[in-house]
Design an enzyme around this catalytic site. Structure first.
Site, short mmCIF file in Angstrom:
data_model
loop_
_atom_site.label_atom_id
_atom_site.label_comp_id
_atom_site.label_asym_id
_atom_site.label_seq_id
_atom_site.Cartn_x
_atom_site.Cartn_y
_atom_site.Cartn_z
N LYS A 166 5.84 7.91 71.55
CA LYS A 166 5.25 6.57 71.53
C LYS A 166 4.59 6.25 72.87
CE LYS A 166 6.31 4.53 67.60
NZ LYS A 166 5.29 4.04 66.69
N GLU A 205 -4.00 10.66 69.66
CA GLU A 205 -4.88 10.22 68.58
C GLU A 205 -6.36 10.44 68.88
OE1 GLU A 205 -3.09 8.27 70.51
OE2 GLU A 205 -4.08 6.37 70.95
N TYR A 234 1.08 9.37 72.09
CA TYR A 234 0.21 8.39 71.43
C TYR A 234 0.02 7.22 72.37
CZ TYR A 234 0.76 10.76 66.98
OH TYR A 234 0.73 11.67 65.98
N HIS A 258 -2.89 4.54 71.80
CA HIS A 258 -3.45 3.40 71.06
C HIS A 258 -3.81 2.26 72.02
CE1 HIS A 258 -2.82 5.15 67.16
NE2 HIS A 258 -1.60 5.48 67.52
N ASP A 295 0.63 5.76 63.91
CA ASP A 295 0.97 6.08 65.30
C ASP A 295 2.31 6.80 65.31
OD1 ASP A 295 2.40 3.89 64.51
OD2 ASP A 295 2.26 2.85 66.40
N SER A 312 -17.86 6.03 46.89
CA SER A 312 -17.49 4.74 47.44
C SER A 312 -18.68 3.78 47.54
CB SER A 312 -16.91 4.96 48.84
OG SER A 312 -16.59 3.73 49.43
N ARG A 352 11.99 10.15 66.74
CA ARG A 352 11.36 11.44 67.09
C ARG A 352 11.50 11.77 68.57
NH1 ARG A 352 5.60 10.03 64.54
NH2 ARG A 352 6.20 8.06 65.51
#
Lengths: 270, 270, 270, 270, 270, 270
Positions: B75, B118, B94, B96, B270, B220, B15
């Site tokens: 990334k 995110e 992203y 993370h 991600d 749930s 990407r």
């Protein structure tokens, strides 16, 4: 031809052999129609509706039977009606003779030409006069099954379609002919978890296409039926043997093993 | 603002931060864009496409990082990229960080203003930049699950939708957020027997309406998950904890009890 | 009749000629069944399941071949199996003799009565024993195509159904028979942009009705195929010539002109 | 917290305050649960199921009421139960106090903290504890209406969905909240001719989108309701006034003018 | 065979006997094609498209008629064209001779072998060359009807699908053959309230299955048509008598009694 | 309050401010209504219908304007009507003042309190009085577009939904608000190949769910619009700027590049 329509006299029979719309069609094609007074009352047609359609309304069944060349009824003739039949007259109605020795003997004595709705076949081998009844029976079977699944009626207290967050009921329809297909359509419409079982893989393929896979299809084997019935909340027996009463496809052995509170509806059509 | 788009260098990342169409929008709104040569090659956009959209194409990542006020990537920055960052520069990608101490330290040293895709929320509390990835992941999870269910890959040899006459596979999707819903849509589209489990009864109601009851919904609870997993052919874990890696909702205990040959796909985004 | 089921020995063949449920049906109709030990292991049926269904389990293929009047298998007999056949014995399995001179000669020497699944026709001219395999193949073709479209596998990196805001992949299915229709159903279920091409306008009409217009239909001409293939992400070849291996409907010329990274799956059934 | 679940004692009440799955959740979150013996028998859960979930089973309601800090029930407390309540104890159940002076006085004397399910609201102003009952009631209203439309039950002898060639029944649902929407879904699933009436044009728009126009929507005015009711076979009253019994939206004047044999089901929820 | 395609000369006829794609098929099967210059201009195909497909383009109709063994056209030959025909030559086009004495006499004089599209039947008794025109006509009938229902065009000012909160228009389609079914599909797609009337209960059953009950089906009787027409906003007459112009199924008497501002579209195909 | 409804006098305006059903609601809530004679004639309501609903019918607009405290109309007041307005009187109608200086000045001189339908917002920021018109306009835009695509009207001669075997028309709807969504629904219902373009990815997601992927969704960028328009048969412009006339979203540049014979419908609402 002179067509006669007596009032049905069997208990709980509200239907009538011809509605005014059908009488109008007959008259438009050059036939004549005589109708017993009150014949259509059970489904909301009064004598004037028949007169407007071109029928002559008569006061008694005896008059209708005496005059008509063709009698159009719904149910098999009752003893009092058999007594009114005569040789050469045509009787067009459900007969279901296989299981009714007395009626059969009566018709033979009367010399009537009986044509049983349930045995008339079309060019494709279908049963066109039985099909509408199969449709009604198939659709009602789900309605009746839903009712008996209510806890107050001794059932498991399961709603056919469940509600969001709660699993729906499992409905197994054995036989995907006219009656079975209509049962499947209604059960699926109520959002139940429906399984259709049939011996024709071709029919199962059509169901898969029609419901875009939302109705499970199973090829009919003893194994498949046994397992499906053991797990079902509602079982619809919809297997037809032409010309006979519907068989009990769900055997006693299977019924013993089904879930407590589950409901079995076996469709028999007349 | 001067926006820079370096080529992604992490393995298997095809990407790119901005496609030419996005560059065109930025330029039309008065911004400028610089793009590293070959940045869009992995998804079929050559340098000319970027130039036509109004970008300046540069020969190296170093030039892009040096000039840009805002870096748009996919990334998290790799060590070599962190070295190119500078104080006050904005990095939009992203990150993370929760599970990546080294990167966190690197960014702090660099003095960059990092905005992690995110963690960006909209007015409704949604995660607009995570959602498209969740959609892709949710849709792919079914495709991947189907592949691993093939016998040659060690699976049960079950086709997700079965075929007419043969029972379809049971797919259980735990978590009906963006990823889960997309997984449900694909599994249902392949005619599998799909059960959706979520803690929000409101969400289950929406699914019931959207699929007209054709997807089973379960509230749930530990009981519900345990039973569903034990019976499933394919389990999709699609529970998101914002800002963190996706948790393993299917516990080790449950996995022990699942059917031999069944497949579990746990979605991490991600 | 004494029906024998040997264990399949061809590589990667997990199927078996009869499952226990089928054995039960045979036994219930007055036949006897003998099954080689382990015959059903590949799909999860142990010897006891066969015994419970009424079969006798034998230790070796040789015993089964020696005793049975009818052998029911899946794959064409391998050389070792051909050696066990005898005159007058009936062999019921896929044969695909057209492309297999050695097997043909073997069967002729053996004097066996071979009935090939792929050539059995029903009253409507359909191929009832090939159809289920066509269904499986058609459904799997989309699953396999989706997998090869992933960028990691050399494909265009296109998701069949796209995601909201992004165009879905274009799937062209050439031939809307059983295999093709099942491919169409799966591709449509995954929300791809599906075009069905067939020489029967009647079949195209049925598809238009079944999918309420959501699957594009094209009458098959060289022009139509060429243009559709040139623009497709995934092409499914699903044209069947009865009794032969499936032809390659997508010609070499067409394949040259297709999009880089697009995938072609040509369905061949056995 | 110590949560107590007595067995329901009101006639025809088969439900129970907590199922074992809910007990398991409570215990997993650090609470304790005590359950009266036989509490779940009406819906198929025995004492062992509760024990396995972590509850202590007690022999009498008196013990449960004496020990519990929080009582979770279904129906309003009966006189004998009110006598067991004590100051500071929390009672969580349906209360419907508006129409029940005696119970209200009893609770005030007891000094209990009563929290009525039917008045609990969520962040969006919804009634989360009433909604599931509304769903059940809405779905059952169609099932019950279908039953009373049968001629043997005094109805018009109309099948909700008709059959091919025969017009389906007209179902009018007044109020498209939770109960009404569930009634609409079931009536539409049974292929009836459904008209939904609501005061929120926004809600009507959602229904139009959900059913792709197959359910007719009418903005609620006296004119619209009067005309729709006059022509209907089945009228479902599904208008909710929060905290009170459901009102009779179909006024006496309207009922006088409805079709002979038509059926009115007015949904009241507890 | 040498196939000739002259340019259509009747007013408002934009179609052409063969498109380039069809020419290519003919040539690939060993035939030759000659096309008059400009023949495809009305639908966007220039002479080069025909040449590329393998045709020879000629300057005048006279040349085409003189050379061709088979003439493929759209409309019946006009007087000038009849003069160009010769004995033994095959003319393949719509003829509709029943209502056109002059043309019939002309063709007889010419000694041409005329094959009328509208009378070609397939193995099932269908009319394969009429069907595509019936499809177009059926689909357009709704579009045209919608236009004439606009108030500015003298209609009732009713939108076919209404809007949420407002009742949709009532569309009655008489005859559910190819044209009627396509009209039904479009009217249903526009969210109108559609009633299909046909003499074949089998066809009505298929429609009920195809539309899952969302299109009302009525068995065709004078009563049923009369009542439906009296209440309709748009009536589509779609009854075909093979080989003749479409009859006016909606009789003058019915039209007198229809609603002011309602629209009748009677489909005639050539 | 005394509410007055004059007859609309602008050319081609058939609507009326209040229908009798609305008058009845007002009267039931304690208000009074006066209606100019013939006010409802354009849509089929005579004076008696208004009288029966509780209104007083007056002979002239002047009387209505003189007496009423609140005037409810459809179109902006014409010069003759402005002359009848008085200070303190409330005028409730579409005004569209932004593009109408003369009217604005007139209203300011009159001292009337004007409330424009098109600017009334609800609690969610929606435009409840504009929405119904947007629905009508959106649905009609497709009907009108279909008409102009006919060859006789200068269009490409393309049927929106094509027919089986022939590709459908490409419809691009720019803006998926109320008008756009209704256009999408109709185009999809007619089986066209529909692409929806919007700036809200959230809205695109809802469309994807509502149509189960059968409507393509594109995120709105200049690139996306340009490409879609270049390839479309019918373009619907459905972008609303609140309080102003609808903008022309399809720029002149785009229009230059569209296909010959394609049709553009730009929705403007009043």
């Amino acid at each position: 031809m002179l067509v006669g329509v007596p009032k049905e006299i069997k208990t709980h029979e509200y239907r009538v052999g011809l509605i005014p719309g059908s009488v109008r069609e007959l008259v438009a094609h050059g036939h004549r129609a005589i109708v017993e007074t009150g014949a259509g009352a059970g489904i909301g047609f009064d004598d004037d509706a028949y007169r407007k359609a071109g029928a002559i309304v008569m006061a008694t069944a005896a008059e209708v039977f005496a005059a008509a060349e063709l009698i159009v009824k719904v149910k098999e003739p009752q003893p009092g009606e058999i007594a009114l039949l005569r040789p050469g007259q045509v009787l067009f109605t459900y007969l279901h003779l296989a299981a009714d020795k007395q009626q059969t003997a009566g018709l033979m004595r009367a010399g009537t030409i009986g044509i049983a709705y349930e045995t008339v076949t079309d060019a494709r081998g279908g049963l066109p006069l039985l099909a509408p009844m199969s449709e009604v029976a198939g659709r009602m079977s789900i309605q009746v099954g839903a009712q008996y699944l209510q806890q107050g009626n001794g059932g498991r207290g399961v709603l056919l379609g469940g509600v969001p967050g709660v699993t729906p009921a499992k409905v197994v329809v054995i036989g995907a002919g006219v009656a079975g297909t209509n049962a499947i359509e209604m059960a699926h419409g109520l959002r139940a978890d429906v399984t259709a079982i049939d011996r024709s893989i071709r029919r199962l393929r059509q169901l898969d296409a029609q419901f875009h896979g939302a109705v499970r299809t199973l090829f009919s084997t003893a194994d498949a039926i046994e397992r499906a019935v053991a797990d079902a909340d509602l079982v619809i027996g919809a297997v037809l043997l032409p010309g006979a009463a519907a068989p009990t496809v769900v055997t006693a052995a299977m019924i013993k093993r089904r879930r407590p509170g589950s409901v079995v509806v076996d469709i028999a059509i007349d």
